[in-house]
Motif scaffolding. Structure first.
Motif, PDB file in Angstrom:
ATOM      1  N   SER A  36       0.826  -1.215   0.000  1.00  0.00           N
ATOM      2  CA  SER A  36       0.000   0.000   0.000  1.00  0.00           C
ATOM      3  C   SER A  36       0.862   1.268   0.000  1.00  0.00           C
ATOM      4  CB  SER A  36      -0.962  -0.016   1.173  1.00  0.00           C
ATOM      5  OG  SER A  36      -0.236  -0.075   2.381  1.00  0.00           O
ATOM      6  N   ALA A  37       2.045   1.152   0.553  1.00  0.00           N
ATOM      7  CA  ALA A  37       2.990   2.271   0.481  1.00  0.00           C
ATOM      8  C   ALA A  37       4.400   1.759   0.746  1.00  0.00           C
ATOM      9  CB  ALA A  37       2.622   3.357   1.482  1.00  0.00           C
ATOM     10  N   TYR A  38       5.375   2.541   0.292  1.00  0.00           N
ATOM     11  CA  TYR A  38       6.771   2.152   0.445  1.00  0.00           C
ATOM     12  C   TYR A  38       7.559   3.440   0.554  1.00  0.00           C
ATOM     13  CZ  TYR A  38       9.420  -2.220   0.223  1.00  0.00           C
ATOM     14  OH  TYR A  38      10.117  -3.356   0.542  1.00  0.00           O
ATOM     15  N   ASP A  39       8.559   3.464   1.436  1.00  0.00           N
ATOM     16  CA  ASP A  39       9.287   4.727   1.554  1.00  0.00           C
ATOM     17  C   ASP A  39      10.621   4.743   0.801  1.00  0.00           C
ATOM     18  OD1 ASP A  39      11.375   3.883   3.282  1.00  0.00           O
ATOM     19  OD2 ASP A  39      10.095   4.167   5.037  1.00  0.00           O
ATOM     20  N   PHE A  40      11.143   5.934   0.694  1.00  0.00           N
ATOM     21  CA  PHE A  40      12.325   6.190  -0.137  1.00  0.00           C
ATOM     22  C   PHE A  40      13.501   5.278   0.208  1.00  0.00           C
ATOM     23  CE2 PHE A  40      16.137   8.340  -1.558  1.00  0.00           C
ATOM     24  CZ  PHE A  40      15.792   8.790  -2.815  1.00  0.00           C
ATOM     25  N   ASN A  41      13.865   5.233   1.471  1.00  0.00           N
ATOM     26  CA  ASN A  41      15.035   4.449   1.843  1.00  0.00           C
ATOM     27  C   ASN A  41      14.830   2.948   1.702  1.00  0.00           C
ATOM     28  OD1 ASN A  41      17.295   6.079   2.353  1.00  0.00           O
ATOM     29  ND2 ASN A  41      16.251   6.931   4.125  1.00  0.00           N
ATOM     30  N   ALA A  42      13.605   2.504   1.924  1.00  0.00           N
ATOM     31  CA  ALA A  42      13.313   1.086   1.755  1.00  0.00           C
ATOM     32  C   ALA A  42      13.437   0.705   0.275  1.00  0.00           C
ATOM     33  CB  ALA A  42      11.921   0.771   2.288  1.00  0.00           C
ATOM     34  N   LEU A  43      12.964   1.569  -0.584  1.00  0.00           N
ATOM     35  CA  LEU A  43      13.082   1.327  -2.024  1.00  0.00           C
ATOM     36  C   LEU A  43      14.538   1.347  -2.460  1.00  0.00           C
ATOM     37  CD1 LEU A  43      10.234   3.347  -3.810  1.00  0.00           C
ATOM     38  CD2 LEU A  43      10.682   0.899  -4.006  1.00  0.00           C
ATOM     39  N   LYS A  44      15.257   2.288  -1.907  1.00  0.00           N
ATOM     40  CA  LYS A  44      16.672   2.431  -2.247  1.00  0.00           C
ATOM     41  C   LYS A  44      17.431   1.166  -1.861  1.00  0.00           C
ATOM     42  CE  LYS A  44      20.389   5.189  -0.637  1.00  0.00           C
ATOM     43  NZ  LYS A  44      20.833   6.353   0.161  1.00  0.00           N
ATOM     44  N   ASP A  45      17.094   0.663  -0.707  1.00  0.00           N
ATOM     45  CA  ASP A  45      17.720  -0.551  -0.208  1.00  0.00           C
ATOM     46  C   ASP A  45      17.311  -1.771  -1.043  1.00  0.00           C
ATOM     47  OD1 ASP A  45      19.464  -1.266   2.017  1.00  0.00           O
ATOM     48  OD2 ASP A  45      17.851  -2.662   2.527  1.00  0.00           O
ATOM     49  N   LEU A  46      16.043  -1.818  -1.345  1.00  0.00           N
ATOM     50  CA  LEU A  46      15.488  -2.943  -2.095  1.00  0.00           C
ATOM     51  C   LEU A  46      16.093  -3.044  -3.492  1.00  0.00           C
ATOM     52  CD1 LEU A  46      13.059  -5.026  -1.733  1.00  0.00           C
ATOM     53  CD2 LEU A  46      11.733  -3.418  -3.085  1.00  0.00           C
ATOM     54  N   ASP A  65      20.669   7.368  -4.484  1.00  0.00           N
ATOM     55  CA  ASP A  65      19.450   8.128  -4.187  1.00  0.00           C
ATOM     56  C   ASP A  65      19.046   9.056  -5.335  1.00  0.00           C
ATOM     57  OD1 ASP A  65      21.597   9.721  -3.679  1.00  0.00           O
ATOM     58  OD2 ASP A  65      20.989  10.341  -1.679  1.00  0.00           O
ATOM     59  N   GLY A  66      20.040   9.602  -6.007  1.00  0.00           N
ATOM     60  CA  GLY A  66      19.734  10.473  -7.138  1.00  0.00           C
ATOM     61  C   GLY A  66      19.032   9.736  -8.270  1.00  0.00           C
ATOM     62  N   ASN A  67      19.514   8.562  -8.560  1.00  0.00           N
ATOM     63  CA  ASN A  67      18.928   7.745  -9.614  1.00  0.00           C
ATOM     64  C   ASN A  67      17.499   7.318  -9.246  1.00  0.00           C
ATOM     65  OD1 ASN A  67      18.701   6.274 -11.957  1.00  0.00           O
ATOM     66  ND2 ASN A  67      19.950   4.556 -11.259  1.00  0.00           N
ATOM     67  N   LEU A  68      17.336   6.859  -8.019  1.00  0.00           N
ATOM     68  CA  LEU A  68      16.002   6.466  -7.565  1.00  0.00           C
ATOM     69  C   LEU A  68      15.036   7.645  -7.630  1.00  0.00           C
ATOM     70  CD1 LEU A  68      13.927   4.563  -6.321  1.00  0.00           C
ATOM     71  CD2 LEU A  68      14.894   5.069  -4.069  1.00  0.00           C
ATOM     72  N   MET A 118      15.308  -6.613   2.489  1.00  0.00           N
ATOM     73  CA  MET A 118      15.147  -7.385   1.244  1.00  0.00           C
ATOM     74  C   MET A 118      15.733  -6.638   0.044  1.00  0.00           C
ATOM     75  SD  MET A 118      13.114  -9.383  -1.026  1.00  0.00           S
ATOM     76  CE  MET A 118      11.378  -8.926  -1.188  1.00  0.00           C
ATOM     77  N   ARG A 119      16.153  -7.451  -0.884  1.00  0.00           N
ATOM     78  CA  ARG A 119      16.713  -6.884  -2.104  1.00  0.00           C
ATOM     79  C   ARG A 119      16.134  -7.545  -3.334  1.00  0.00           C
ATOM     80  NH1 ARG A 119      23.150  -6.239  -0.800  1.00  0.00           N
ATOM     81  NH2 ARG A 119      22.835  -4.788   0.921  1.00  0.00           N
ATOM     82  N   ILE A 120      16.095  -6.796  -4.385  1.00  0.00           N
ATOM     83  CA  ILE A 120      15.632  -7.313  -5.669  1.00  0.00           C
ATOM     84  C   ILE A 120      16.777  -7.161  -6.653  1.00  0.00           C
ATOM     85  CG2 ILE A 120      14.167  -6.759  -7.647  1.00  0.00           C
ATOM     86  CD1 ILE A 120      11.936  -6.089  -5.686  1.00  0.00           C
ATOM     87  N   SER A 121      17.076  -8.223  -7.360  1.00  0.00           N
ATOM     88  CA  SER A 121      18.119  -8.120  -8.374  1.00  0.00           C
ATOM     89  C   SER A 121      17.512  -7.683  -9.702  1.00  0.00           C
ATOM     90  CB  SER A 121      18.820  -9.462  -8.555  1.00  0.00           C
ATOM     91  OG  SER A 121      19.608  -9.407  -9.713  1.00  0.00           O
ATOM     92  N   LEU A 122      18.012  -6.567 -10.181  1.00  0.00           N
ATOM     93  CA  LEU A 122      17.511  -6.072 -11.467  1.00  0.00           C
ATOM     94  C   LEU A 122      18.135  -6.827 -12.627  1.00  0.00           C
ATOM     95  CD1 LEU A 122      17.633  -2.276 -10.603  1.00  0.00           C
ATOM     96  CD2 LEU A 122      15.579  -3.638 -10.923  1.00  0.00           C
ATOM     97  N   GLU A 123      19.149  -7.619 -12.299  1.00  0.00           N
ATOM     98  CA  GLU A 123      19.878  -8.308 -13.357  1.00  0.00           C
ATOM     99  C   GLU A 123      19.161  -9.537 -13.921  1.00  0.00           C
ATOM    100  OE1 GLU A 123      23.767  -8.600 -11.493  1.00  0.00           O
ATOM    101  OE2 GLU A 123      23.432  -6.440 -11.276  1.00  0.00           O
ATOM    102  N   GLN A 124      18.085  -9.901 -13.282  1.00  0.00           N
ATOM    103  CA  GLN A 124      17.301 -10.994 -13.834  1.00  0.00           C
ATOM    104  C   GLN A 124      16.695 -10.597 -15.189  1.00  0.00           C
ATOM    105  OE1 GLN A 124      13.783 -11.663 -11.357  1.00  0.00           O
ATOM    106  NE2 GLN A 124      14.204  -9.792 -10.218  1.00  0.00           N
ATOM    107  N   PHE A 125      16.589  -9.276 -15.416  1.00  0.00           N
ATOM    108  CA  PHE A 125      16.076  -8.802 -16.702  1.00  0.00           C
ATOM    109  C   PHE A 125      17.232  -8.500 -17.643  1.00  0.00           C
ATOM    110  CE2 PHE A 125      12.898  -7.548 -13.520  1.00  0.00           C
ATOM    111  CZ  PHE A 125      11.807  -8.244 -14.019  1.00  0.00           C
TER     112      PHE A 125
END
Lengths: 99, 99
Positions: free
Chosen positions: A28-38, A43-46, B1-8
């Motif tokens: 339902s929601a996701y924050d900046f740092n969690a996405l960056k980590d995931l 951070d600039g690219n994200l 958790m991490r997601i590998s973008l390299e699968q694509f």
DNA sequence: GAAAGTACTTTGTAATTCAAAGTTGAAAAA
DNA sequence: TTTTTCAACTTTGAATTACAAAGTACTTTC
């Protein structure tokens, strides 16, 4: 015979944005740092990919504070859901042809 | 958790190349003009996408004459099949997560 | 007051994409 | 035999995209 390339959404052609949408579609929601980590991005690219999705109105941004820290949450919009679903449908059709 | 973008696979990120691979995966061969017609591309643009796939050794090129006209046939290689399958699997996994 | 953290924006460079124009080589037409 | 045509490119140039790195603003913690 002809194939329409327009069934695929340009905004989701990039795999970073495809993954962001995938994450936001099921959370339902996701924050900046969690996405960056995931996604393991700078951070600039994200931020620039998020901005591209926001520009299409596919995601919404909510800024707040958690404790004393600033926190930016991203969520998929209805428009984003519709567009993503359509894109996945096109991919699914392509996959189906292979079987 | 991490997601590998390299699968694509980067080579299949572009939708023209994704469609070319899809066509070549289900047809034992396809020629230049038929592809051009199918995908509605300029010949220069099509040639450059085909070259990109050839560079990765995902497709092979066979030149011959049909009657008195030159004819170039494109076919998927084993390496191309493997890479395409892997890419579709990654897409399928992403789609599956959405359900 | 200095350092660190969040979430950017800016900058600069490299890569990508595409149309359009130019090229090559062979064949058909004149 | 010169010219035109066709297939399949290659080259050029311009626009867009992608990305890292550096810089910024604001706040909090040390």
């Amino acid at each position: 015979m002809r194939i329409s390339l327009e069934q695929f959404d340009k905004a989701f052609e990039n795999r970073v944005r495809l993954q962001i949408m995938s994450v936001l579609a099921v959370n339902s929601a996701y924050d900046f740092n969690a996405l960056k980590d995931l996604l393991q991005l700078t951070d600039g690219n994200l931020a620039s990919h998020l901005k591209a999705l926001e520009k299409e109105q596919y995601i919404s941004i909510t800024k707040s504070f958690i404790g004393r820290k600033p926190n930016t949450q991203y969520a998929i919009t209805q428009k984003g859901k519709d567009a993503f679903k359509k894109h996945l449908q096109a991919l699914e059709n392509l996959i189906k042809q292979q079987k």
